[in-house]
Design a protein around this motif. Sequence first.
Motif, PDB file in Angstrom:
ATOM      1  N   ARG A   1       6.649  -0.227   2.700  1.00 27.86           N
ATOM      2  CA  ARG A   1       6.488  -0.389   1.012  1.00 27.86           C
ATOM      3  C   ARG A   1       6.346   0.922   0.480  1.00 27.86           C
ATOM      4  O   ARG A   1       5.655   2.201   1.250  1.00 27.86           O
ATOM      5  CB  ARG A   1       5.135  -1.112   0.867  1.00 27.86           C
TER       6      ARG A   1
ATOM      7  N   GLN B   1      13.291   4.551  -0.100  1.00 31.48           N
ATOM      8  CA  GLN B   1      13.873   4.065   1.305  1.00 31.48           C
ATOM      9  C   GLN B   1      15.114   4.830   1.498  1.00 31.48           C
ATOM     10  O   GLN B   1      16.166   4.406   1.936  1.00 31.48           O
ATOM     11  CB  GLN B   1      14.210   2.535   1.018  1.00 31.48           C
TER      12      GLN B   1
ATOM     13  N   THR C   1      10.431  -4.761   0.164  1.00 32.13           N
ATOM     14  CA  THR C   1      10.609  -3.425   0.491  1.00 32.13           C
ATOM     15  C   THR C   1      12.085  -3.224   0.307  1.00 32.13           C
ATOM     16  O   THR C   1      12.429  -1.929   0.539  1.00 32.13           O
ATOM     17  CB  THR C   1      10.413  -3.209   2.040  1.00 32.13           C
TER      18      THR C   1
ATOM     19  N   GLY D   1      10.928  -5.133   7.878  1.00 36.00           N
ATOM     20  CA  GLY D   1      10.227  -4.623   6.899  1.00 36.00           C
ATOM     21  C   GLY D   1       9.487  -5.741   6.232  1.00 36.00           C
ATOM     22  O   GLY D   1       9.859  -6.663   6.133  1.00 36.00           O
TER      23      GLY D   1
END
Lengths: 521, 445
Positions: A404, A212, A237, A233
């Motif tokens: 993801r 991320q 996630t 999201g």
Amino acid sequence: MLATLLSATLVALDGRVIRVEVDVAPGLPGFTIVGLGDASIREARERVRGALRNAGFVHPPRRITVNLAPADVPKTGSAADLAIAIGILIGSEQFTPRAGRAALIGEVSLGGEIRPVPGLLPMVAALARRSVRRVIVPADGADEARLVDGLEVVPAATLVEAVDALRSRRRAAPTRPARVELAPAAAASAGRPGPALAPPLPPPDLADVRGQVEARRALEVALAGGHGLLMIGPPGTGKTMLARTIPKLLPPLSDADSLSATIVASASGEGPIHALVRTPPFRAPHHTSSYAAIVGGGPRLAPGEVTRADNGVLFLDELAEFSRDVLEALRQPLEDGRVSIVRAAGAVTLPARFQLVAATNPCPCGHAGEDDRCICGESVPARYVGRISGPLRDRIDVWVTLARIRAAVMFDDAEPESSDVVGARIAAARALQQARPGGKLNSRIGSRGLRAVARLRPVTRDRLSELADAERLSGRGTERLLRVARTVADLAGADAVEVEHLEEAARWRPPSSRPVMALAV
Amino acid sequence: MLGVGVGPDGLDGGGRLPGGTADAVPMAPLREQDREALAVLLSVNGLGPLTLGRLVDRLGSPAAILETAAGIGGRDALVEGSRAAEGEWRAIPLALADAIVTAAADRAKLLDQVTGSGLRVVARGDAEYPPRLNAIDIPPPALFVRGSLLSLTVARVVAVVGTRRPSPAGRRIASRIAAALSRAGATVVSGLAIGIDGAAHAACVSEGVPTVAFIGGGHARLFPRAHDRLADAIVDGGGAVVSEYAPMVEPSKGTFPQRNRLISGSSDGVVVVEAGARSGALVTASWALEQGRECFIVPGSIDAPTSDGCNGFLRDWHGLARIVSGVPQLLDDLGLAAAAGLPAPLGSNATRRQTAVGKEVAVRSTVELPSAKAVLSGRDPAQLAVAEALVHGAVTVDELVAVTRLSVGAVLGALTRLEASGLARPIHGRYEPVGPLAAADPRAA
């Protein structure tokens, strides 16, 4: 005989000095409290009666009248308990106080102990402003009361100790009637420092967040400039986890901010407080929270989450699930940095300079964009995020969508940057902003100020208008782009906003403002 | 009718339209009043191609039906007129006759809806009517057309269809197949849905060639709205958006499978790129087999839910459905060996292409898709690196950073520049190549 003492009550975040007049007169035994008190004040009669008896004093079988002055200030809470109890003792001549102005703040228990009350700090501060020289406070609140300079703080754990502190000459403590303690110690000492039943989880470190990078960077930029941040999201996630790293990423509060944060914490009943609050508050109310819980109010004009997040971060998880009323109510605080609560009894304005951080699923089922897992209709995801109203979305400068991550990223060996490293960059970027004239964070500079601090070179200015044209940005959208770009430049330590900063900032636009550059969805 | 999906004959018992099969008899040119009558009659709820064909047979012409309906005692005349002498057909229901009478009265309003939205009515017998559609079981009596159907008369028409929720890879494959087909001179048709359909149409638009979209409802009810701009671009590009339904007909569960028979019926072959287990694209594939068209399936991993339908179809119809093992191979199988306008290379000119397992196969196709580098020529290295990674299947910024070894800021900046020039876009937190970059060949040097 009439006894007059000083105490205080809390109106929102302000302490108000009140005068407690206790008249113990011959006549039919009775106990009346007048002076615009709320239910908890009326219940003080029962607490005081029990406390006096169980502490070994006499509750006089006389006509007791308590007047709380001034009569037009609504009084709430149990902070006047102690003054009422002591007033009865003086009025019924069970002891004689020594001369001098002293005030008393505290709730009494049926056993005669003195318990801490919310808002001790602002109440003591109000007494200090009125030149009161001595205040008797609950023993647990002594540290909090001592944060105020200019008056002597006398801690008292019991009614007997309070009497001892006030009396002109010492005498042996009265014998206490026998009693049986069945409640466990922890429960009996509610409010005292001790093992909390559900200690808050320690904030995670950014090094614990895998992958991320886009969202991590968005968080860094948002915190560095005080920009509103929205993370969109699917569940799992890392939106919430990223948000929970915020307390470790923000620099400590300045002295002035720290004092106001401490007052808010005190008035919100987070006490007992033992030192100035230096950590910026991080408030994460649940999406089922009521309007009053978020904005503040209720009969006691209690500060709401927006005020408790003052100088810190208000994190709204599942933003689209909050009620419309609550989200609309965030408008004023987001624009003015304060919130007005209007009641029939009057209006108060409370500080609410929070940074908004929010997270939401992309659609009601949460799986938009995940192959076949999303069960929502085609237009549902856009509508879901569209529920966030215009004024609110205008106050969110940084938008980021999380997907993801693949397991390979989750378990690779690369060590993500830690909160210390990122926090240092954030602190440095904030210091740069605060060193500029006005000392405001980029999110709070006005349009003219923004143009001044951006220091755009002609080539950068051209690129800005190109980007604005390509993305069909409104004036507000262009300003938002420049504002975030200024923060990106601050993070890079750059004096002027350059093309590269603009291009990075352009990634944090709201998805809806993005014209469909590609034809097909 | 094959096992999957809904037949075109949901309206009636599966019979063939009298005289409606692939006859070589040229149809008489259509009179203008019949064309208008058709437009009016097709707005009648419950009057499908079968019943309409039967009424035309009994009453002589579409215009005659409207005249009958507008006459005195129109309803009863219609019912009587629809009864066949031999009793082969039952008479039409009263409610339907009423609806026709109402439509006849509203004639002017209904025609306004057609011309007002810039539509043309192309009926069977018109030169522009897609020739391949004449050969299907129940050809629509008329089509409501925005744009031009000329592109459906080329030598090869290929449908590219698939799921509305494709994987990023599926989207790229659809774009590449559509672009390659376009370059080989074929016309791509699809259904204007989001996902694979949209990617296929968009690739043609970005190649600058006509493409045709068959929609599952009336033109005034274009669905999805997100594709309004795509529809405009298709029409501007010389293609067409086509419906067999009158403008105000709402798309519904039943209209899409029926529309699918037109997608397959107007093409020589159908390519299914990605399809989940219950995807409508499989209905189109079934139609293709039913109508004797080629059917190509792009296989996927057995773990990929977006390819469940494709793999299942290949298993169920092995021997009939063909597999797509690569874009050049697909072009070969469709007989599209050369780029448009070039002579087809002789067998001896076949180029050798290396397969993934190192075996060389002969591929005659000379159609080349550009590499990412070619698409990006003249741009800065960061954009090129990010574009290459996108074409090779990187989708998140995490992956782009890992592949390109650029800083997060540099990757984000490059994405902004790519997006601003219409070469990449974000979707649900992932990035994908679009426009010319979507059709770039990851294996090209």
